[in-house]
Design a protein around this motif. Structure first.
Motif, PDB file in Angstrom:
ATOM      1  N   ARG A 198       2.582  -4.286   4.560  1.00 31.32           N
ATOM      2  CA  ARG A 198       3.568  -3.203   4.434  1.00 31.32           C
ATOM      3  C   ARG A 198       4.343  -3.266   3.121  1.00 31.32           C
ATOM      4  O   ARG A 198       4.757  -2.229   2.587  1.00 31.32           O
ATOM      5  N   ALA A 199       4.513  -4.476   2.579  1.00 25.39           N
ATOM      6  CA  ALA A 199       5.227  -4.612   1.306  1.00 25.39           C
ATOM      7  C   ALA A 199       4.486  -3.869   0.192  1.00 25.39           C
ATOM      8  O   ALA A 199       5.112  -3.358  -0.749  1.00 25.39           O
ATOM      9  N   TYR A 200       3.165  -3.790   0.290  1.00 29.07           N
ATOM     10  CA  TYR A 200       2.357  -3.135  -0.745  1.00 29.07           C
ATOM     11  C   TYR A 200       2.450  -1.620  -0.638  1.00 29.07           C
ATOM     12  O   TYR A 200       2.439  -0.917  -1.659  1.00 29.07           O
ATOM     13  N   ILE A 201       2.539  -1.113   0.579  1.00 27.42           N
ATOM     14  CA  ILE A 201       2.724   0.327   0.752  1.00 27.42           C
ATOM     15  C   ILE A 201       4.113   0.736   0.277  1.00 27.42           C
ATOM     16  O   ILE A 201       4.282   1.733  -0.439  1.00 27.42           O
ATOM     17  N   ASP A 202       5.117  -0.038   0.633  1.00 24.67           N
ATOM     18  CA  ASP A 202       6.495   0.295   0.258  1.00 24.67           C
ATOM     19  C   ASP A 202       6.675   0.304  -1.266  1.00 24.67           C
ATOM     20  O   ASP A 202       7.182   1.273  -1.837  1.00 24.67           O
ATOM     21  N   ALA A 203       6.298  -0.785  -1.921  1.00 22.15           N
ATOM     22  CA  ALA A 203       6.556  -0.914  -3.360  1.00 22.15           C
ATOM     23  C   ALA A 203       5.529  -0.164  -4.198  1.00 22.15           C
ATOM     24  O   ALA A 203       5.884   0.547  -5.143  1.00 22.15           O
ATOM     25  N   ASN A 204       4.254  -0.306  -3.848  1.00 16.34           N
ATOM     26  CA  ASN A 204       3.188   0.177  -4.733  1.00 16.34           C
ATOM     27  C   ASN A 204       2.810   1.630  -4.494  1.00 16.34           C
ATOM     28  O   ASN A 204       2.266   2.277  -5.396  1.00 16.34           O
ATOM     29  N   ILE A 205       3.061   2.141  -3.315  1.00 16.73           N
ATOM     30  CA  ILE A 205       2.740   3.542  -3.030  1.00 16.73           C
ATOM     31  C   ILE A 205       4.016   4.393  -3.006  1.00 16.73           C
ATOM     32  O   ILE A 205       4.185   5.303  -3.821  1.00 16.73           O
ATOM     33  N   VAL A 206       4.942   4.064  -2.100  1.00 16.89           N
ATOM     34  CA  VAL A 206       6.192   4.839  -2.024  1.00 16.89           C
ATOM     35  C   VAL A 206       6.987   4.693  -3.322  1.00 16.89           C
ATOM     36  O   VAL A 206       7.475   5.679  -3.885  1.00 16.89           O
ATOM     37  N   GLY A 207       7.107   3.455  -3.805  1.00 23.45           N
ATOM     38  CA  GLY A 207       7.843   3.225  -5.047  1.00 23.45           C
ATOM     39  C   GLY A 207       7.237   3.957  -6.228  1.00 23.45           C
ATOM     40  O   GLY A 207       7.958   4.528  -7.065  1.00 23.45           O
ATOM     41  N   PHE A 208       5.912   3.957  -6.315  1.00 19.70           N
ATOM     42  CA  PHE A 208       5.255   4.649  -7.434  1.00 19.70           C
ATOM     43  C   PHE A 208       5.444   6.160  -7.343  1.00 19.70           C
ATOM     44  O   PHE A 208       5.590   6.834  -8.370  1.00 19.70           O
ATOM     45  N   LEU A 209       5.453   6.699  -6.124  1.00 17.50           N
ATOM     46  CA  LEU A 209       5.740   8.123  -5.963  1.00 17.50           C
ATOM     47  C   LEU A 209       7.120   8.461  -6.526  1.00 17.50           C
ATOM     48  O   LEU A 209       7.303   9.480  -7.202  1.00 17.50           O
ATOM     49  N   HIS A 210       8.102   7.598  -6.266  1.00 19.94           N
ATOM     50  CA  HIS A 210       9.455   7.841  -6.797  1.00 19.94           C
ATOM     51  C   HIS A 210       9.454   7.871  -8.327  1.00 19.94           C
ATOM     52  O   HIS A 210      10.149   8.688  -8.942  1.00 19.94           O
ATOM     53  N   ILE A 211       8.664   6.977  -8.937  1.00 20.77           N
ATOM     54  CA  ILE A 211       8.551   6.971 -10.405  1.00 20.77           C
ATOM     55  C   ILE A 211       7.888   8.249 -10.898  1.00 20.77           C
ATOM     56  O   ILE A 211       8.357   8.887 -11.857  1.00 20.77           O
TER      57      ILE A 211
END
Length: 335
Positions: free
Chosen positions: A97-110
């Protein structure tokens, strides 16, 4: 330029920020200093940047949309380098889940922040792990990367797809960099060179996976940073040679590029260990183990596209790079 660097307390991000400041750019570093590995090392990297006149820092996570939006609104970056991510192939088996949160959701925010704030160019970290179970070497950016073997790799492949969507729909210039096994001073404690050095000095055995039959395209940190800066300075446009009847994953009719960034000189793991033993003046006790889930046996970067477009040419041999790492490690840890 005003450049936002996420992951600025990380291995690559701290060195990149240092280089950008040296050439006169204004840098805002963004990092949450999480405890995936020792935060004290991240704080020590950051302490080298904080006194710099043109450096500012924001402690926050990519998953915090409000923090990301606030930084873009206040700093108004012209270009962005997104290096913040949940790293590590093996950890992705334990905490997916840490990878979905940071790498997917976080990248969408960027991506959303870049889109709505007129950013000239987004450079982001992908990974050599996207090549997954591919057997053809060297890995080329024109190759299919549809068979990842870890969730970490899948998250990085997802970043490339997400970036392409924003390049296509909104004209946002994006460049993805597939990093190949980065090493050097101030490196990550979860990486092989760090683990090996610590255990050899302490007289403990080192875990050597795949019975040492790995080869890796080890790439020195200074060469990596040089490649990042060269791509940052080269804003991509649509590829006039792109053929939709024979598409390549590396370019597009949108302002989008993906590059390998490696040494193009793979080294067998046992040879890497020999060079480290020589630099330390001490032999290693080897604990030979099978291939770990999620790992790939061999990596080798085809860097022709990056050389062609930016003039990138890695310079550092493993003998030089490992020697510099050992010198830094002994001084930093006083051993």
């Amino acid at each position: 330029m005003r450049i936002l660097v996420t992951g600025a307390a990380g291995f690559i991000g701290s060195k990149l920020s240092e280089r950008l400041l040296e050439r006169g750019d204004e840098v805002l570093g963004f990092d949450n200093l999480n405890d995936y590995y020792d935060p004290k090392l991240k704080e020590a990297r950051l302490a080298r940047l904080l006194p710099r006149e043109r450096f500012r820092f924001e402690r926050a996570s990519l998953e915090d949309r409000d923090a990301v939006d606030r930084v873009f609104a206040d700093f108004k970056p012209e270009r962005v380098v997104n290096l913040a991510a949940q790293a590590g192939v093996r950890y992705s088996l334990e905490n997916p889940r840490a990878y979905i949160d940071a790498n997917i959701v976080g990248f969408l925010h960027i991506l959303e922040a870049c889109r709505h704030n007129g950013v000239e160019h987004l450079v982001y970290a992908s990974s050599s792990s996207v090549y997954g179970s591919n057997k053809k070497l060297p890995f080329a950016v024109e190759d299919s990367v549809d068979h990842p073997v870890s969730l970490y790799a899948a998250s990085k492949k997802s970043n490339e797809l997400m970036a392409h969507t924003y390049s296509h729909l909104f004209g946002l210039p994006t460049t993805g960099l597939r990093f190949f096994t980065v090493y050097g001073p101030w490196g990550r404690p979860d990486m092989a060179l760090f683990l090996f050095t610590r255990n050899i000095i302490a007289g403990k055995p080192i875990d050597v996976f795949n019975h040492g039959k790995h080869s890796r395209d080890f790439t020195y940190i200074d060469d990596i940073v040089e490649g990042v800066i060269r791509t940052l300075d080269r804003v991509p446009g649509p590829d006039p040679t792109f053929d939709p009847l024979n598409p390549t994953p590396a370019t597009s009719s949108a302002p989008y590029r993906v590059y390998n960034i490696g040494n193009h000189r793979p080294v067998e793991l046992m040879r890497y260990i020999e060079v480290l033993e020589s630099a330390l003046g001490k032999k290693a006790e080897l604990n030979l183990l099978p291939l770990q889930p999620g790992d790939v046996p061999d990596t080798c970067a085809d860097v022709v596209a990056l050389q062609r477009d930016t003039g990138y040419t890695p310079q550092t041999t493993i003998e030089t790079g490992i020697s510099r790492f050992v010198e830094w490690y002994r001084a930093f840890y006083n051993v």
